[in-house]
Each structure stands twice: as C-alpha cells, then as structure tokens.
Design an enzyme around this catalytic site. Sequence first.
Site, PDB file in Angstrom:
ATOM      1  CB  CYS A  35     -25.452  -3.077  33.855  1.00 12.98           C
ATOM      2  SG  CYS A  35     -26.974  -4.288  33.859  1.00 12.98           S
ATOM      3  CG  HIS A  42     -22.840  -6.848  30.775  1.00 13.12           C
ATOM      4  ND1 HIS A  42     -22.457  -6.029  32.097  1.00 13.12           N
ATOM      5  CD2 HIS A  42     -23.481  -6.901  31.663  1.00 13.12           C
ATOM      6  CE1 HIS A  42     -22.760  -5.556  33.089  1.00 13.12           C
ATOM      7  NE2 HIS A  42     -24.270  -6.706  32.343  1.00 13.12           N
ATOM      8  CD  GLU A  59     -19.629  -6.140  29.861  1.00 11.74           C
ATOM      9  OE1 GLU A  59     -19.592  -7.119  31.278  1.00 11.74           O
ATOM     10  OE2 GLU A  59     -19.373  -5.355  30.094  1.00 11.74           O
TER      11      GLU A  59
END
Length: 387
Positions: A274, A356, A358
């Site tokens: 990001c 992202h 994750e």
Amino acid sequence: MRSGVSAVLPALLVLADGTTYTGWSFGAMGTTIGEVVFNTGMTGYQEVLTDPSYSGQIVVFTYPELGNTGVNPDDEESHAPHVRGAIARNVCYRPSNWRSTASLPKYLEHHNIPGIYGIDTRALTRKLRSAGAMNGVISTEILDPVELLNLVKSAPSMAGLNLVDNVTTDRVYEWSQPSEAMWEFKPESPVGDTQTLTVVALDFGVKRNILKRLASYGCRVIVVPADTSAAEILKYDPDGIFLSNGPGDPAAVTTGIATTKELLSADKPIFGICMGHQILGLSLGAETFKLKFGHRGLNQPAGLTQTVEITSQNHGFAIEAESLSAEIEVTHLNLNDRTIAGLQHKTLPCFSVQYHPEASPGPHDADYLFAKFVKRMRQNSQSGDRE
C-alpha cells in the site's frame, strides 16, 4: 426510538461542495471533519475503523447494515479506531455474535468518534464516484448547513498531507504473535526451513494482521518508527525490510522516501504494501497522483496475465505509469481502472503491491507474496553465506 438507545439525536453531513444529508447520530456526539470516502466491503467494518490508513477520513459503508456482529478485541488492526467518522444506512444497537464484546455505537462513543446513519448511502456513494472524494463534516451540535460548510472549506486537502507522524509507533518493538491458529491458512513450511529471518518493518501505519502474517512465516519482526534512519535500520542486520501501509499523501512522506533510497543500496530484500508500495516507487524515481475516489473494499481484481487475484484494497493515491523507469517491471494492475497495483525492480531485490495480501478481512488469493518475500530473504542470505 431504537431498543437500547436512550435518545436518537439528529445529525448533519455536509460535503465541501455544499451537498447536505440529514440523518441520525450514533457513536459520540460532536463535530468531526475529514475526507469522505466509501468502502464497498460487506464485512470487516471493525478492521476498517482501526486501520491506520484511514486516519483523517470519514468512511461511508456501502453495505446497508452496520454493526450486526458488534466488535471484539481480536479484530482490531491497531490499538484504536483511526477514522474521523462513520456513515451508514442502518446501524445495529443489539449485535448477535458469539465473539462480540460491545456494540458498534458504544465502541465509537467510547473512542469519541461521531457517526451518522439513516441517510441514502447509495446516493452519497454515487456522488463521490462522480465528483470524487472530498472533505466533509458530521455534526450533532451544529445543525446549520452554512456554518458547517464554512468549517469544511477551512480544512486542508488530503493531497500534500503527511499523516504518517500521527499513526507511526513512538518506540521500537518486536512482534512475535502469528495469525491465530483457527484462522491460519498458509501451507506447511518445507523441511529444512528452520532459519529465523529478521525483518525490520518501517511503520507508516502498519496493520496488525500484516505483522501476524510475517510472524506466521517464521520471521522475527522488529517494528521501527517511520523516521528511523537507514543506518539505524541496518544496525539490526535484517534479512529483509518491510515498508508498511499508511495514511495521507505518500509524496509528502519525504523522510520515508529518502530512507528507502538509502536502503536500496544495501542489497537487502524489500517488500512494500500500500503506502509502502508507493514509497518504494517514489524512492525509485517514480511519481504518484491522487485517484478520483480511490480503491477501498474487499473485491478489487488485480493481475496482469492469466491469473486474477481478488484483493483487499484501501488507498487514494497511485503510481503514475509513465513515470516508471525501464528498470522497473509492472507485476499487477488494478483490473477495474488499469492503474498500477504491483511492481518489482529488474535487478534489485525489491517488490511491492498496492493491495493487502494479508487479506483480513477478505480472500487469501495474495498471501503467496509473504512466501515470496521469505524466499527472497533466504536466497539472499544463502548468497551472502557463500561469498
């Protein structure tokens, strides 16, 4: 009057162009100003509220029901909410979920964050899509649209705003907690991968689930403040360097850009997510620009050829494609608008993504990027051992 609510008070939302929405308050009372943006996720509102990347923003939730599952300590991405305000169609005051420890309105009230509900969030989202994200104000105490509009006009634009100092850690700390066993999804590590890798994470506003994924892949994670120098970072003799997500205009984070430029010469694997992606691009000589309304949600398609990843995204700036040098390779595009969603250097061991991996909440399509980072660190370490 809703069950569990002692009093439902009117609230007003005024955008910088003068558009006014009348609704009802939830959360804290008062007045709050921020950039109004929308998130299209159907779940994960607590992760959104506590993501430091939303610092300085008022979030419109496009999913019409907010707060049905309440809140709980395990789903927080940081120590507290970072949004300036919340906007919803409907709000639940009596959540139903076995993990819930409090209702969303009580949670926002506790953290002094105002919200407004009962407005047409579809119309508001269409407004932001056509006119672009803009500053706005929510108030339960000032109900004069003209007075509120004057307040909004005095607020600074997100472009050029450095908000990293508001969210970065003020001390160095180690993170060792992996993803909870009940949520773990990564494949088993190959036999022989027992070496503990040290990762220094430069904190521009890092999410806890990123740190958990690094720990799940066997990394010793040292988190340092955003203004930590390259020399201090290299004193830890890291196997790799991680550049985190964060809020505001990446081009305004001049210290982070300068530090990353220095770190590139250390020949250490670097992974950015990001804002970390944007910081890496800027340190490599690229430029960034502000998107009209940004990418915020759990269903953003990214890829280049053959494979499409459904990704979780939250950003309002992107790297300008025409500013990339010949040494940088684009690895992913946002397939909605073809903006750059991933890059890597052709000779230096660095790469980054604008989303992202994750993915919490969200799918796990992109978790392989953590494995890629670990693989690069192991290869770099073995190469150094042979020299």
